[in-house]
Design a protein around this motif. Sequence first.
Motif, short mmCIF file in Angstrom:
data_model
loop_
_atom_site.label_atom_id
_atom_site.label_comp_id
_atom_site.label_asym_id
_atom_site.label_seq_id
_atom_site.Cartn_x
_atom_site.Cartn_y
_atom_site.Cartn_z
N ILE A 1 41.81 -82.07 64.15
CA ILE A 1 40.72 -81.70 64.67
C ILE A 1 40.12 -80.11 64.67
N ALA B 1 36.95 -85.18 61.17
CA ALA B 1 37.97 -85.04 62.01
C ALA B 1 38.78 -86.52 62.10
N TYR C 1 37.24 -78.74 62.30
CA TYR C 1 36.18 -78.02 63.17
C TYR C 1 36.04 -76.65 62.40
N ALA D 1 35.63 -81.39 70.43
CA ALA D 1 36.85 -81.07 69.70
C ALA D 1 38.06 -80.69 70.71
N ARG E 1 34.06 -77.27 59.30
CA ARG E 1 32.37 -77.37 59.62
C ARG E 1 31.79 -76.16 60.12
N SER F 1 29.52 -72.30 67.61
CA SER F 1 28.71 -73.46 67.43
C SER F 1 28.34 -73.95 68.94
N ASN G 1 29.90 -79.24 70.75
CA ASN G 1 30.84 -79.63 69.77
C ASN G 1 32.26 -78.97 70.16
N LEU G 2 32.25 -77.78 70.91
CA LEU G 2 33.56 -77.71 71.19
C LEU G 2 34.15 -78.50 72.21
N PHE H 1 31.20 -83.39 61.40
CA PHE H 1 32.58 -83.12 61.89
C PHE H 1 33.31 -84.05 62.31
#
Length: 505
Positions: A58, A141, A62, A79, A65, A71, A75-76, A137
């Motif tokens: 991941i 991933a 990350y 992840a 991407r 970001s 998204n965080l 992403f």
Amino acid sequence: MTTTFSDGLQPPVIAGWTDPSALEPAPEDSGVQRRTRWLRRYQRGLVITDLVTAWAAIATAYLLRFGLGASAPLNLLVAVMLPLGWVALIGINHGYGARLVGVGAAEFQRIFRAFLHMTALIAFIAFVTDAEFARGFILVALPLALAMNLLARYAARKWLHAQRARGRAMKSVLLVGDAEAISKFSMVLRRDDYAGLRVVGACVPSESIADMRTIDTLGEAEVPLLGDVDSIVSAVRLSGADTVAVVSSGAIGPEKLRWVSWQLEGSSTDLMVSPGLTEVAGPRLHIMPVAGLPLLHVEEPKFTGVRRVFKGAFDRSVAAVALLLLSPLFLVLVLAVRLTSSGPALFRQIRVGRAGSTFVMLKFRSMYADAEERLASLRDQSDHGDGVLFKMREDPRVTRVGKFLRKYSLDELPQLINVLLGTMSLVGPRPPLPLEVARYEDHVHRRLLVKPGLTGLWQISGRSDLSWDESVQLDLRYVENWSLGEDLFILWKTARAVAAGSGAY
């Protein structure tokens, strides 16, 4: 205290019956406790391995991407949560189950199933919530996590196999059944130590315990006789076994088998029962409850259909590419054979293929030109006795270059031409001689239901060190259970067996 079943009935009164609740506590360092300790450590190690590889995948996706820049918070969050969800889904799919440890393809199938479930779950959540996170992403991933996790699991399995080769991380198994079945089963377990089962004793039916044939058979197999079936609990305690395997249920009958399961209740000892179908693998076996009875359903083997077409296309495609890539090596080997002994570089021999048809099999010549004429004078020196196969570890007909070619199976490379022509397959039974087929027993003719192979289970299980019966059993197992996945597995294992050069002469 007396055991009571869930329906309120008392267990039947049977001679030798031991109330499970009255069993004495196991010794402090019993086989069950030893197995539990190493198994839990290994399972915890798998959880940590899966979590670390998922986070690594991941994090890599990350950075690819988004880079080091900021970001969207969503998204965080994705992840961070993905690795936890990944491990959870592996657990839900029983990817940490004790039965999957160290053997079979089921462990890797559970990982792939978790990947599919994770993909479907993310797609469902994105559709329902209309969440705006980077789909590119996710597309990087998840496949990366799958690939890294499979590699890590493979490495963990090889480490476990190495431990078992040293006698560690093993289950101690007590075998129950007739002496002949126990002897054969123990031989298989000794040969395939990666399965993690170490035989520590045997119990046989009471009517055969004093039979000298039973004592002699178990003595030759080096399996201690610990008593009859009625003394199974004391035998488990005496041997420190954590697993009981009934290897010939027909020898003890269903009533006695049920009694054995009652005897083992409360002792944390696993009970396994062999169905006796030695050539039929798991994918063709299914338990189906019918009228309250658990019946073993055996699917028919598949010899035709789409899978067969795919197998043929795969075989010819790989053979064509391999011939193109290996053409420089072919030239070197041709020169080596021709310059070190008289005669042609290629050896042509009639072999029997699918449905009994004959074809000309090609090999690099590894013997002197008069090898066929000298065979009759050497046949009584075969390392396989008076069996169907003729094999000599120190065959005087083999040339110096031929020994090298045979050790690393380089002499068999021209069979790629046979594969390209469709007379052979990349994976299948060993291609037999007409003389061998003429001596086949009826059941051995099932080897001819599929094309012979450049490699097969015999190649990765001992090669020439195998006896005739072992070779037949492996070939029949392949014929009954072949699949494209199994072919890929055998090809992978063949590369390792050939590199080691063991069992070839």
